[in-house]
Design a protein around this motif. Structure first.
Motif, mmCIF file in Angstrom:
data_model
loop_
_atom_site.group_PDB
_atom_site.id
_atom_site.type_symbol
_atom_site.label_atom_id
_atom_site.label_comp_id
_atom_site.label_asym_id
_atom_site.label_seq_id
_atom_site.Cartn_x
_atom_site.Cartn_y
_atom_site.Cartn_z
ATOM 1 N N VAL A 423 2.810 -3.198 15.897
ATOM 2 C CA VAL A 423 2.087 -2.714 14.717
ATOM 3 C C VAL A 423 2.875 -1.583 14.062
ATOM 4 N N GLU A 424 3.068 -1.694 12.762
ATOM 5 C CA GLU A 424 3.630 -0.599 11.962
ATOM 6 C C GLU A 424 2.678 -0.344 10.793
ATOM 7 N N ARG A 425 2.346 0.942 10.591
ATOM 8 C CA ARG A 425 1.412 1.299 9.526
ATOM 9 C C ARG A 425 2.096 2.237 8.531
ATOM 10 N N PHE A 426 1.886 1.942 7.251
ATOM 11 C CA PHE A 426 2.503 2.710 6.171
ATOM 12 C C PHE A 426 1.418 3.134 5.186
ATOM 13 N N PRO A 427 1.495 4.354 4.637
ATOM 14 C CA PRO A 427 0.456 4.829 3.715
ATOM 15 C C PRO A 427 0.348 3.933 2.483
ATOM 16 N N ALA A 428 -0.815 3.420 2.249
ATOM 17 C CA ALA A 428 -1.014 2.471 1.153
ATOM 18 C C ALA A 428 -0.737 3.059 -0.234
ATOM 19 N N PRO A 429 -0.979 4.369 -0.488
ATOM 20 C CA PRO A 429 -0.720 4.868 -1.839
ATOM 21 C C PRO A 429 0.744 4.775 -2.266
ATOM 22 N N VAL A 430 1.684 4.631 -1.321
ATOM 23 C CA VAL A 430 3.103 4.615 -1.696
ATOM 24 C C VAL A 430 3.851 3.408 -1.154
#
Length: 558
Positions: A423-430
């Motif tokens: 799992v890799e999570r990235f901030p949705a606003p950017v």
């Protein structure tokens, strides 16, 4: 009416009003926020517990960066006088970390402290259209033998003597009190990281920018957002430290608006007056420019990458040498591989040869400065012993909770018939959604508190982590959430042990840890979502979840 002004606690008739009968008057020149903060960092430890010294502040409004000076003085309760009244006081010593001051006539001495790492840059001259050497006081004060310049290394004395002969005999080797405190603060590193919200498995990247068009933020204003978009949020945090002249010139409101998306994506926007030192000590890597903070980071043994370096750097100085010795960050290339390589290849002593040219007499700056101040005041040092170098206090906490994540899951079978999900999570606003394949999927997960309705209403996964639920109340809450957000496929929330994930078709899956702590609802939902995307029934299955350096096994039970 009389316009006679009563100056308290100093002035001709101050004795009628004051409580402490100070024998000497020390005036601090308050011209810019940067220079004022530098004096305030050291002065309480230089003249503590000494009623013989009356300290007042004289506000000089002549700088282009004077915004915030009076607010800071008022917030600290400093007794402040207008610059025009300085001539009436005739102090025993004028102390300043801003060299560009116009001292009134008199025979009192001036002590000039550097407000960064001294004499490293050429800066615009407010009195003309040309530039001047940062840290160098007006020549007439030197030729009048009134000014003293505190330096941090003998090379600075030699540099000044060669370019400005009037400085010969007017420099005093003190050392650097800021670096001394930074080094003393290293034992507090984990406490700083905790206060900044940096988890133990995360690496903190500090972006440091001086001011001006050639600075990091002037050259690459989108770099904070680019880093957040490319670095998994479970593995990295990003902080931005700006020179105080940036918000002073443009306004703090403008700075917040320019970095609004980055802040919403988790950027730690550090207060330039209170927190940059702690963020630097807490950091794992520094990305900087020709500002002093970058060189401080190198002196602490941090990995340093340069993203900009202005032409105002003075040739032959340690700051200029850093340009050739440090590695560079190519901002147009993928950022994560470059940062990973810098961290893996780093040697703490790599830039020691450069920083040793900027800092001498480590640990001695405070006692040397105290001796100098009392000598210029014509007083013996107080009986109170010199304080040891003190660590910086805990920084103000910076709330930066990201409420929507773009989640990438990569799936593989395990030898025991289970599933492994990375799992890799990235901030949705950017962040941008990447390519999918038979083994890699993307979904948007939003917290129910997400203020951006476009994100929450288009999310595949809803997360509710504001409370711990029981099985029955959790099931009821999931039913309500999926009814309120008809576009969502799943909803997840924490139980006292494990998590509960509900599907739109009414199925409910318990996600229980088999080793280690319980996964957060976002990870639990990622396991169930991946099972559904691969056509597997999310029941009676063991899933190995890998997120950054952490790995844990969970059981899915319907």
């Amino acid at each position: 009416m009389s316009d006679r002004r009563i100056l308290v606690p100093v002035g001709p008739e101050a004795w009628r009003w004051r409580t402490f009968s100070g024998e000497r008057t020390l005036v601090v020149a308050a011209r810019t926020v940067t220079s004022l903060v530098r004096v305030l960092d050291v002065l309480p430890a230089v003249v503590p517990d000494d009623p013989r010294v009356a300290v007042v502040f004289a506000y000089d409004p002549s700088s282009a960066f004077n915004d915030g000076v009076l607010d800071l003085l008022r917030s600290l309760g400093c007794r402040t006088l207008p610059w025009s009244q300085l001539a009436e006081i005739q102090p025993d010593l004028l102390l300043s970390a801003s060299e560009n001051i116009g001292a009134p006539a008199g025979d009192f001495p001036l002590l000039i402290l550097p407000h960064g790492i001294g004499f490293q840059k050429f800066v615009p001259d407010s009195a003309s259209s040309s530039t001047r050497l940062s840290g160098l006081v007006a020549d007439e004060l030197l030729t009048a033998r009134r000014a003293w310049l505190a330096v941090s290394h003998p090379d600075q004395e030699r540099q000044l003597a060669a370019s400005h002969p009037s400085t010969v005999g007017r420099t005093v080797l003190v050392g650097d009190p800021v670096l001394d405190r930074l080094r003393a603060s290293r034992r507090w590193r984990e406490r700083y990281r905790s206060a900044l919200g940096v988890a133990g498995n995360q690496r903190l990247v500090v972006l440091s920018s001086t001011w001006g068009s050639g600075s990091l933020i002037g050259t690459h204003p989108d770099l904070p957002m680019d880093l957040l978009a490319q670095l998994p949020a479970d593995e990295f945090r990003v902080a931005l430290v700006l020179h105080p002249n940036v918000p002073s010139a443009h306004g703090s409101w403008q700075v917040r608006v320019l970095q609004q998306s980055a802040v919403e994506a988790g950027l730690l926007l550090v207060d330039p007056l209170d927190g940059w030192q702690q963020a630097l000590v807490a950091s794992d890597l520094v990305i900087g420019d020709h500002g002093s903070v970058t060189l401080y980071g190198a002196a602490l043994g941090k990995p340093v990458l340069l993203a900009a370096f202005g032409s105002e750097s003075v040739p032959g100085t340690a700051g200029s040498a850093l340009r050739e010795a440090a590695d560079w960050l190519e901002t147009s290339a993928p950022l994560r591989p470059r940062l990973e390589a810098a961290l893996a290849e780093h040697r703490p002593d790599r830039l020691t040869g450069i920083t040793d040219r900027a800092f001498a007499e480590p640990g001695m700056a405070l006692p040397r400065l105290r001796q100098l101040v009392y000598r210029l005041l014509g007083l013996g040092e107080p009986k109170v012993p010199t304080r040891g170098t003190q660590a910086f206090p805990l920084p103000p906490q910076i709330p930066a909770r990201v409420t929507s994540m773009l989640v990438a899951t990569t799936v593989a079978d395990t030898a025991d018939g289970g599933l492994r999900v990375d799992v890799e999570r990235f901030p949705a606003p950017v962040a941008n959604r990447g390519e999918e394949s038979d083994a890699r999927f993307w979904h948007l997960a939003s917290d129910v508190d997400e203020p951006d309705t476009e994100l929450s209403e288009s999310a595949s996964v809803l997360l509710c982590g504001d409370a711990v639920f029981g099985a029955d109340t959790g099931t009821a809450r999931i039913t309500t959430l999926l009814a309120d957000f008809p576009g969502a496929l799943l909803a997840a929330l924490p139980l006292e042990h494990g998590c509960l994930v509900g599907l739109r078709d009414g199925r409910v899956v318990a996600v229980d840890p088999l080793d280690g702590p319980s996964p957060d609802p976002g990870l639990a939902a990622a396991a169930v979502y991946t099972c559904l995307r691969t056509g597997r029934e999310p029941a009676e299955m063991v899933v190995t979840l890998r997120c950054g350096p952490q790995q844990r096994r969970v059981r899915l039970t319907s």
